[in-house]
Design a protein around this motif. Sequence first.
Motif, PDB file in Angstrom:
ATOM      1  N   HIS A  28      -0.801  13.250 -16.975  1.00  0.00           N
ATOM      2  CA  HIS A  28      -0.103  12.527 -17.806  1.00  0.00           C
ATOM      3  C   HIS A  28       0.685  11.470 -16.892  1.00  0.00           C
ATOM      4  N   ASP A  29       0.940  12.150 -15.668  1.00  0.00           N
ATOM      5  CA  ASP A  29       1.849  11.159 -14.817  1.00  0.00           C
ATOM      6  C   ASP A  29       1.051   9.831 -14.361  1.00  0.00           C
ATOM      7  N   LEU A  30       1.536   8.710 -14.606  1.00  0.00           N
ATOM      8  CA  LEU A  30       0.656   7.520 -14.169  1.00  0.00           C
ATOM      9  C   LEU A  30       0.727   7.335 -12.662  1.00  0.00           C
ATOM     10  N   ASN A  31       1.985   7.509 -12.314  1.00  0.00           N
ATOM     11  CA  ASN A  31       2.209   7.319 -10.779  1.00  0.00           C
ATOM     12  C   ASN A  31       1.321   8.310  -9.740  1.00  0.00           C
ATOM     13  N   GLN A  32       1.328   9.499 -10.136  1.00  0.00           N
ATOM     14  CA  GLN A  32       0.587  10.659  -9.704  1.00  0.00           C
ATOM     15  C   GLN A  32      -0.719  10.293  -9.751  1.00  0.00           C
ATOM     16  N   ALA A  33      -1.177   9.994 -11.076  1.00  0.00           N
ATOM     17  CA  ALA A  33      -2.617   9.367 -11.080  1.00  0.00           C
ATOM     18  C   ALA A  33      -3.109   8.254 -10.098  1.00  0.00           C
ATOM     19  N   ALA A  34      -2.129   7.293  -9.868  1.00  0.00           N
ATOM     20  CA  ALA A  34      -2.332   6.294  -9.221  1.00  0.00           C
ATOM     21  C   ALA A  34      -2.448   6.707  -7.563  1.00  0.00           C
ATOM     22  N   ALA A  35      -1.485   7.582  -7.078  1.00  0.00           N
ATOM     23  CA  ALA A  35      -1.362   7.957  -5.799  1.00  0.00           C
ATOM     24  C   ALA A  35      -2.433   8.706  -5.359  1.00  0.00           C
TER      25      ALA A  35
ATOM     26  N   VAL B 188      -0.911  20.757  -5.568  1.00  0.00           N
ATOM     27  CA  VAL B 188      -2.144  20.706  -6.165  1.00  0.00           C
ATOM     28  C   VAL B 188      -3.036  19.276  -6.153  1.00  0.00           C
ATOM     29  N   LEU B 189      -2.218  18.207  -6.267  1.00  0.00           N
ATOM     30  CA  LEU B 189      -2.884  17.126  -6.075  1.00  0.00           C
ATOM     31  C   LEU B 189      -3.326  16.910  -4.917  1.00  0.00           C
ATOM     32  N   ARG B 190      -2.491  17.082  -3.800  1.00  0.00           N
ATOM     33  CA  ARG B 190      -3.067  17.116  -2.328  1.00  0.00           C
ATOM     34  C   ARG B 190      -4.353  17.858  -2.098  1.00  0.00           C
ATOM     35  N   LEU B 191      -4.407  19.160  -2.704  1.00  0.00           N
ATOM     36  CA  LEU B 191      -5.427  19.864  -2.467  1.00  0.00           C
ATOM     37  C   LEU B 191      -6.883  18.983  -3.135  1.00  0.00           C
ATOM     38  N   VAL B 192      -6.630  18.534  -4.518  1.00  0.00           N
ATOM     39  CA  VAL B 192      -7.802  17.752  -5.010  1.00  0.00           C
ATOM     40  C   VAL B 192      -8.170  16.809  -4.342  1.00  0.00           C
ATOM     41  N   ARG B 193      -7.190  15.913  -3.505  1.00  0.00           N
ATOM     42  CA  ARG B 193      -7.472  14.976  -2.600  1.00  0.00           C
ATOM     43  C   ARG B 193      -8.275  15.406  -1.498  1.00  0.00           C
ATOM     44  N   ARG B 194      -8.131  16.416  -0.946  1.00  0.00           N
ATOM     45  CA  ARG B 194      -8.710  16.925   0.344  1.00  0.00           C
ATOM     46  C   ARG B 194     -10.104  17.381  -0.114  1.00  0.00           C
ATOM     47  N   LEU B 195     -10.451  18.081  -1.343  1.00  0.00           N
ATOM     48  CA  LEU B 195     -11.544  18.675  -1.993  1.00  0.00           C
ATOM     49  C   LEU B 195     -12.566  17.531  -1.905  1.00  0.00           C
ATOM     50  N   ALA B 196     -12.239  16.081  -2.299  1.00  0.00           N
ATOM     51  CA  ALA B 196     -12.956  14.989  -2.238  1.00  0.00           C
ATOM     52  C   ALA B 196     -13.316  14.359  -1.021  1.00  0.00           C
TER      53      ALA B 196
ATOM     54  N   ALA C  86     -10.476  26.842   1.547  1.00  0.00           N
ATOM     55  CA  ALA C  86      -9.958  25.537   1.139  1.00  0.00           C
ATOM     56  C   ALA C  86      -8.724  25.307   0.395  1.00  0.00           C
ATOM     57  N   THR C  87      -8.326  26.374  -0.272  1.00  0.00           N
ATOM     58  CA  THR C  87      -7.015  26.293  -1.170  1.00  0.00           C
ATOM     59  C   THR C  87      -5.934  26.864  -0.702  1.00  0.00           C
ATOM     60  N   ASN C  88      -6.302  27.353   0.672  1.00  0.00           N
ATOM     61  CA  ASN C  88      -5.259  27.794   1.686  1.00  0.00           C
ATOM     62  C   ASN C  88      -4.469  29.275   1.052  1.00  0.00           C
ATOM     63  N   LEU C  89      -5.513  30.090   0.475  1.00  0.00           N
ATOM     64  CA  LEU C  89      -5.044  31.481  -0.158  1.00  0.00           C
ATOM     65  C   LEU C  89      -5.561  32.855   0.559  1.00  0.00           C
ATOM     66  N   GLN C  90      -5.872  32.391   1.894  1.00  0.00           N
ATOM     67  CA  GLN C  90      -6.468  33.613   2.605  1.00  0.00           C
ATOM     68  C   GLN C  90      -5.414  34.701   2.576  1.00  0.00           C
ATOM     69  N   GLY C  91      -4.085  34.336   2.844  1.00  0.00           N
ATOM     70  CA  GLY C  91      -3.083  35.390   3.047  1.00  0.00           C
ATOM     71  C   GLY C  91      -2.743  36.131   1.614  1.00  0.00           C
ATOM     72  N   LEU C  92      -3.127  35.391   0.605  1.00  0.00           N
ATOM     73  CA  LEU C  92      -2.721  35.889  -0.681  1.00  0.00           C
ATOM     74  C   LEU C  92      -3.989  36.470  -1.451  1.00  0.00           C
ATOM     75  N   ALA C  93      -5.025  36.901  -0.694  1.00  0.00           N
ATOM     76  CA  ALA C  93      -6.334  37.517  -1.436  1.00  0.00           C
ATOM     77  C   ALA C  93      -6.003  38.487  -1.988  1.00  0.00           C
ATOM     78  N   GLU C  94      -5.144  39.540  -1.520  1.00  0.00           N
ATOM     79  CA  GLU C  94      -5.040  40.941  -2.154  1.00  0.00           C
ATOM     80  C   GLU C  94      -4.117  40.897  -3.101  1.00  0.00           C
ATOM     81  N   ARG C  95      -3.328  39.727  -3.217  1.00  0.00           N
ATOM     82  CA  ARG C  95      -2.103  39.896  -4.350  1.00  0.00           C
ATOM     83  C   ARG C  95      -2.617  39.692  -5.616  1.00  0.00           C
ATOM     84  N   THR C  96      -1.985  40.192  -6.667  1.00  0.00           N
ATOM     85  CA  THR C  96      -2.398  40.013  -8.052  1.00  0.00           C
ATOM     86  C   THR C  96      -1.637  38.909  -8.658  1.00  0.00           C
TER      87      THR C  96
END
Length: 269
Positions: A200-207, A180-188, A128-138
Amino acid sequence: MSAEISTSDLTLGHGGEPVARGISVALAPGEVTALVGPNGSGKSTLLRTLARLHRPDAGQVVLDGRDLGSYRPRELARKLSFLAQAPIVPAGVTVEELVAYGRHPHQGLLARGTGREDREAVAWALDATNLQGLAERTLDRLSGGERQRAWIAMALAQRTGLLLLDEPTTYLDIRYQIDVLRLVRRLADEHGITVAVVLHDLNQAAAFSDAMVVLAQARIVASGTPAEALTEETVRTAFGIDTTVTLDPHTGVPTCLPTWREPSAAVTT
């Protein structure tokens, strides 16, 4: 996987004068609600109250038809996930190990991280977070945006219907903020998760949100859809500045721009 949470007439404080009074909000399944307002307006306090990390001075929080205080700790951890600001990065921990920590509320004392449901939940969160290829990375080898996605993946691995995020874009550059915000949108949208996010960013919050709650002067100044909540009057009341708010003709999303400018410094030769 969905959850409904609401508050009734909350009073929030830290032992002195309340930072907010009369706070009544409702978060709907599959929607993103952005909590915005000036510093000290009670945004993070409200979010922590929803997570039962802060006790209100008065009022009630109801999660899926039950008083929030009636849940046992492990039961509550199966209902909601909370991600604090700038969590401390454990040394030497891989992405997959971090995400697996999110399974603790579902595990017994004898077999942690070995069950089929646990493995499936971790795999789902990584996907869901598109991290499959980074699973073993610290974690110390990740970019800021990748690290934040890893923390969100850990919260997702709890497999709760409610995700509470406190300023998840802090310290990220604009590219990673949008990621990160696109990810949040997809989760919903794709998984029906109920999301509350402090921004804090009003325009990001609105979008990126379905609803906005604007806190200031110890109260809710405005709430509703972004177009309803983000107005020139609201911004003037909450932040004390004049702005021009315009609506995108195609999406109806408001954009807020300041209408004042600091005087230019005198040029000397």
